[in-house]
Design a protein around this motif. Structure first.
Motif, PDB file in Angstrom:
ATOM      1  N   LEU A 117      -3.151  -0.853   3.900  1.00  0.00           N
ATOM      2  CA  LEU A 117      -3.048   0.101   5.207  1.00  0.00           C
ATOM      3  C   LEU A 117      -2.859  -0.806   6.428  1.00  0.00           C
ATOM      4  O   LEU A 117      -1.939  -0.523   7.237  1.00  0.00           O
ATOM      5  N   ILE A 118      -3.893  -1.624   6.548  1.00  0.00           N
ATOM      6  CA  ILE A 118      -3.814  -2.250   7.691  1.00  0.00           C
ATOM      7  C   ILE A 118      -2.702  -3.179   7.886  1.00  0.00           C
ATOM      8  O   ILE A 118      -2.037  -3.443   9.110  1.00  0.00           O
ATOM      9  N   LEU A 119      -2.348  -3.732   6.829  1.00  0.00           N
ATOM     10  CA  LEU A 119      -1.060  -4.679   6.750  1.00  0.00           C
ATOM     11  C   LEU A 119       0.279  -3.793   7.277  1.00  0.00           C
ATOM     12  O   LEU A 119       1.003  -4.386   8.085  1.00  0.00           O
ATOM     13  N   ALA A 120       0.256  -2.595   6.773  1.00  0.00           N
ATOM     14  CA  ALA A 120       1.341  -1.624   7.062  1.00  0.00           C
ATOM     15  C   ALA A 120       1.412  -1.512   8.393  1.00  0.00           C
ATOM     16  O   ALA A 120       2.555  -1.513   9.202  1.00  0.00           O
ATOM     17  N   GLU A 121       0.268  -1.321   9.071  1.00  0.00           N
ATOM     18  CA  GLU A 121       0.086  -0.812  10.367  1.00  0.00           C
ATOM     19  C   GLU A 121       0.709  -2.045  11.274  1.00  0.00           C
ATOM     20  O   GLU A 121       1.360  -1.971  12.410  1.00  0.00           O
ATOM     21  N   LEU A 122       0.128  -3.317  10.844  1.00  0.00           N
ATOM     22  CA  LEU A 122       0.664  -4.398  11.496  1.00  0.00           C
ATOM     23  C   LEU A 122       1.951  -4.686  11.439  1.00  0.00           C
ATOM     24  O   LEU A 122       2.577  -5.289  12.626  1.00  0.00           O
ATOM     25  N   ALA A 123       2.600  -4.540  10.352  1.00  0.00           N
ATOM     26  CA  ALA A 123       4.206  -4.721  10.368  1.00  0.00           C
ATOM     27  C   ALA A 123       4.831  -3.733  11.345  1.00  0.00           C
ATOM     28  O   ALA A 123       5.662  -4.245  11.991  1.00  0.00           O
ATOM     29  N   LYS A 124       4.482  -2.359  11.326  1.00  0.00           N
ATOM     30  CA  LYS A 124       4.945  -1.616  12.101  1.00  0.00           C
ATOM     31  C   LYS A 124       4.840  -1.888  13.563  1.00  0.00           C
ATOM     32  O   LYS A 124       5.936  -1.862  14.236  1.00  0.00           O
ATOM     33  N   LYS A 125       3.692  -2.263  14.087  1.00  0.00           N
ATOM     34  CA  LYS A 125       3.341  -2.879  15.429  1.00  0.00           C
ATOM     35  C   LYS A 125       4.139  -4.266  15.679  1.00  0.00           C
ATOM     36  O   LYS A 125       4.051  -4.503  16.824  1.00  0.00           O
ATOM     37  N   SER A 126       4.445  -4.828  14.669  1.00  0.00           N
ATOM     38  CA  SER A 126       5.144  -6.270  14.873  1.00  0.00           C
ATOM     39  C   SER A 126       6.686  -6.074  14.702  1.00  0.00           C
ATOM     40  O   SER A 126       7.480  -6.968  15.155  1.00  0.00           O
ATOM     41  N   GLY A 127       7.172  -4.536  14.859  1.00  0.00           N
ATOM     42  CA  GLY A 127       8.536  -4.567  15.244  1.00  0.00           C
ATOM     43  C   GLY A 127       9.515  -4.094  14.004  1.00  0.00           C
ATOM     44  O   GLY A 127      10.692  -3.933  14.160  1.00  0.00           O
ATOM     45  N   ALA A 128       8.630  -3.630  12.604  1.00  0.00           N
ATOM     46  CA  ALA A 128       9.578  -3.464  11.684  1.00  0.00           C
ATOM     47  C   ALA A 128      10.227  -1.924  12.176  1.00  0.00           C
ATOM     48  O   ALA A 128       9.546  -1.178  12.542  1.00  0.00           O
ATOM     49  N   SER A 129      11.276  -1.645  11.788  1.00  0.00           N
ATOM     50  CA  SER A 129      11.971  -0.397  11.932  1.00  0.00           C
ATOM     51  C   SER A 129      11.317   0.656  11.019  1.00  0.00           C
ATOM     52  O   SER A 129      11.405   1.822  11.374  1.00  0.00           O
ATOM     53  N   VAL A 130      11.232   0.250   9.827  1.00  0.00           N
ATOM     54  CA  VAL A 130      10.811   1.213   8.709  1.00  0.00           C
ATOM     55  C   VAL A 130       9.633   0.556   7.869  1.00  0.00           C
ATOM     56  O   VAL A 130       9.909  -0.430   7.336  1.00  0.00           O
ATOM     57  N   VAL A 131       8.674   1.102   7.838  1.00  0.00           N
ATOM     58  CA  VAL A 131       7.416   0.629   6.990  1.00  0.00           C
ATOM     59  C   VAL A 131       7.005   1.799   6.048  1.00  0.00           C
ATOM     60  O   VAL A 131       6.819   3.019   6.299  1.00  0.00           O
ATOM     61  N   ALA A 132       7.179   1.521   4.651  1.00  0.00           N
ATOM     62  CA  ALA A 132       7.037   2.383   3.557  1.00  0.00           C
ATOM     63  C   ALA A 132       5.569   1.797   2.980  1.00  0.00           C
ATOM     64  O   ALA A 132       5.544   0.619   2.676  1.00  0.00           O
ATOM     65  N   VAL A 133       4.699   2.754   2.523  1.00  0.00           N
ATOM     66  CA  VAL A 133       3.536   2.519   1.595  1.00  0.00           C
ATOM     67  C   VAL A 133       3.733   3.341   0.298  1.00  0.00           C
ATOM     68  O   VAL A 133       3.967   4.446   0.310  1.00  0.00           O
ATOM     69  N   THR A 134       3.587   2.615  -0.730  1.00  0.00           N
ATOM     70  CA  THR A 134       3.290   3.413  -1.949  1.00  0.00           C
ATOM     71  C   THR A 134       2.007   3.334  -2.948  1.00  0.00           C
ATOM     72  O   THR A 134       1.603   1.912  -2.649  1.00  0.00           O
ATOM     73  N   GLY A 135       1.536   4.131  -3.555  1.00  0.00           N
ATOM     74  CA  GLY A 135       0.333   3.914  -4.159  1.00  0.00           C
ATOM     75  C   GLY A 135       0.128   5.355  -5.046  1.00  0.00           C
ATOM     76  O   GLY A 135       0.928   6.207  -4.627  1.00  0.00           O
ATOM     77  N   ARG A 136      -1.096   5.242  -5.501  1.00  0.00           N
ATOM     78  CA  ARG A 136      -1.216   6.299  -6.620  1.00  0.00           C
ATOM     79  C   ARG A 136      -2.324   7.539  -5.967  1.00  0.00           C
ATOM     80  O   ARG A 136      -2.150   8.466  -6.445  1.00  0.00           O
ATOM     81  N   THR A 137      -2.915   7.258  -4.890  1.00  0.00           N
ATOM     82  CA  THR A 137      -3.707   7.941  -4.426  1.00  0.00           C
ATOM     83  C   THR A 137      -3.288   8.766  -3.076  1.00  0.00           C
ATOM     84  O   THR A 137      -2.835   8.222  -2.056  1.00  0.00           O
ATOM     85  N   LYS A 138      -3.167  10.315  -3.269  1.00  0.00           N
ATOM     86  CA  LYS A 138      -2.681  11.053  -2.330  1.00  0.00           C
ATOM     87  C   LYS A 138      -3.627  11.053  -0.838  1.00  0.00           C
ATOM     88  O   LYS A 138      -3.016  10.942   0.224  1.00  0.00           O
ATOM     89  N   SER A 139      -4.726  10.746  -1.051  1.00  0.00           N
ATOM     90  CA  SER A 139      -5.555  11.023   0.224  1.00  0.00           C
ATOM     91  C   SER A 139      -5.526   9.692   0.864  1.00  0.00           C
ATOM     92  O   SER A 139      -5.403   9.450   2.187  1.00  0.00           O
ATOM     93  N   ARG A 140      -5.130   8.439   0.377  1.00  0.00           N
ATOM     94  CA  ARG A 140      -4.953   7.105   0.804  1.00  0.00           C
ATOM     95  C   ARG A 140      -3.719   7.421   1.671  1.00  0.00           C
ATOM     96  O   ARG A 140      -3.535   6.815   2.668  1.00  0.00           O
ATOM     97  N   LEU A 141      -2.656   7.834   0.983  1.00  0.00           N
ATOM     98  CA  LEU A 141      -1.214   7.630   1.717  1.00  0.00           C
ATOM     99  C   LEU A 141      -1.418   8.989   2.836  1.00  0.00           C
ATOM    100  O   LEU A 141      -0.624   8.450   3.815  1.00  0.00           O
ATOM    101  N   ALA A 142      -2.340   9.702   2.839  1.00  0.00           N
ATOM    102  CA  ALA A 142      -2.504  10.572   4.154  1.00  0.00           C
ATOM    103  C   ALA A 142      -2.894   9.622   5.013  1.00  0.00           C
ATOM    104  O   ALA A 142      -2.556   9.877   6.249  1.00  0.00           O
ATOM    105  N   VAL A 143      -3.968   9.070   4.801  1.00  0.00           N
ATOM    106  CA  VAL A 143      -4.380   7.876   5.751  1.00  0.00           C
ATOM    107  C   VAL A 143      -3.422   7.084   6.484  1.00  0.00           C
ATOM    108  O   VAL A 143      -3.292   6.630   7.591  1.00  0.00           O
TER     109      VAL A 143
END
Length: 344
Positions: A180-206
């Motif tokens: 999740l931190i990696l995804a946030e850093l990627a977005k704030k580094s200029g990525a136009s679209v950042v997607a995260v995939t995983g099995r746990t809905k509560s973590r995806l909500a975070v």
């Protein structure tokens, strides 16, 4: 002082040990917070190759300097600090090339035993560390957040290895705190679209609350949903789970000329099947990313400037004498995002 000692695989105890004395280039740190890492679980279960027992675990911690050795000039008693846990020799071939994460004599605080240097970890009221492994911790950064600095440093290093550019589409496999931190850093580094995939809905909500553009549950519709987001593939795909079948799956979603970054550590006795023709035909770059090189200080700056914040990722808090509960809680990934042992 009180310390958690893993005496042998499967057996640990809270022990009263003598207060440590720093060497001339070392400091004693009063530990304030130490994060529970998967490595600590593996150490307790006897699954960490090369571990020698007994040992005091814990490598993601922060605290306050108590004492300094005679030759220490970069710290004084009362300083707030986080710790870079990887110790490198500075003299081997790879250290001289700037590849300190591949030091031929490298050791890790809380993992390794050494006759030459104290390497006890942070699940202890006090710990001795080399002064050069200190990261100054700003007053605005909590001790709990300071425990994340070592990991954030590895994430910054992974992004640097990738050469992330503005406008890239990024996919992250894995919804642990690092993913999740990696995804946030990627977005704030200029990525136009950042997607995260995983099995746990509560973590995806975070992840969604952290600014991730798209979250995709890993179910029977995962393939359809990921291809909808990037019909021709993602420019960079990060694998953070360390699970071999997911490594294989990651190759399905990278665009021609794209990059696959292997951040999660797959156990050395497990293999992933990859088609070399696909790598060649699609001009893919497969990038490994291990530990960090001079990026822990960057991690501290990111926290101090509030570019990223991590306190909300701490889901469970424990006292030192509750370490066993902390470990059991951290094993339940469906409920625990990050457990922290506090000695405040």
């Amino acid at each position: 002082m009180k310390s958690i000692v893993i005496e042998k695989p499967g057996t640990f105890a809270l022990r009263d040990l003598p207060d440590p004395i720093p060497g001339e280039s070392e400091v004693v740190v009063d530990v304030k917070a130490c994060c529970v890492c998967g490595t600590d679980i593996h150490l307790l279960q006897g699954e960490f190759k090369g571990a020698e027992y007994p040992l005091i675990p814990g490598h993601e911690f922060s605290g306050v300097v108590r004492k300094t050795g005679a030759k220490v000039t970069n710290a004084k008693p009362g300083d707030r600090v986080a710790i870079e846990p990887f110790i490198f020799c500075q003299t081997c071939l790879f250290c001289k090339q700037g590849k300190t994460n591949h030091c031929l004599n490298g050791m890790v605080i809380g993992h390794t035993k050494s006759k030459a240097i104290k390497l006890d970890g942070g699940f202890s009221e006090q710990v001795v560390v080399p002064a050069r492994n200190l990261i100054p911790l700003a007053d605005s950064v909590s001790f709990e957040a300071g425990g994340f600095i070592a990991n954030i440093g590895t994430l910054v290093y992974a992004l640097r290895r990738t050469g992330l550019q503005h406008g890239m589409k990024v996919l992250v496999f894995g919804t642990g705190a690092n993913g999740l931190i990696l995804a946030e850093l990627a977005k704030k580094s200029g990525a136009s679209v950042v997607a995260v995939t995983g099995r746990t809905k509560s973590r995806l909500a975070v992840a969604a609350r952290m600014g991730v553009d798209e979250t995709v549950i890993a179910d029977e519709k995962q393939d359809l949903n990921l291809r909808r987001l990037a019909p021709h593939g993602f420019d960079a795909v990060f694998e953070t789970t360390g699970v071999a079948p997911i490594v294989e799956r990651a190759f399905k979603y990278v665009t021609p000329g794209g990059k696959i970054v292997l951040y999660g550590i797959v156990p050395p006795d497990q293999n992933a099947s990859v088609n070399p023709f696909d790598i060649c035909r699609k001009d893919l770059q497969v990038i490994g990313s291990f530990s960090s090189v001079n990026t822990c200080i960057v991690a501290q700056e990111l926290l101090a400037s509030k570019v990223i914040q991590v306190d909300h990722l701490v889901s469970h808090r424990f006292a030192l004498d509750e370490w066993g509960r902390a470990i059991e809680t951290a094993k339940d990934l469906s409920k625990c995002m990050r457990a922290v042992v506090r000695m405040l």
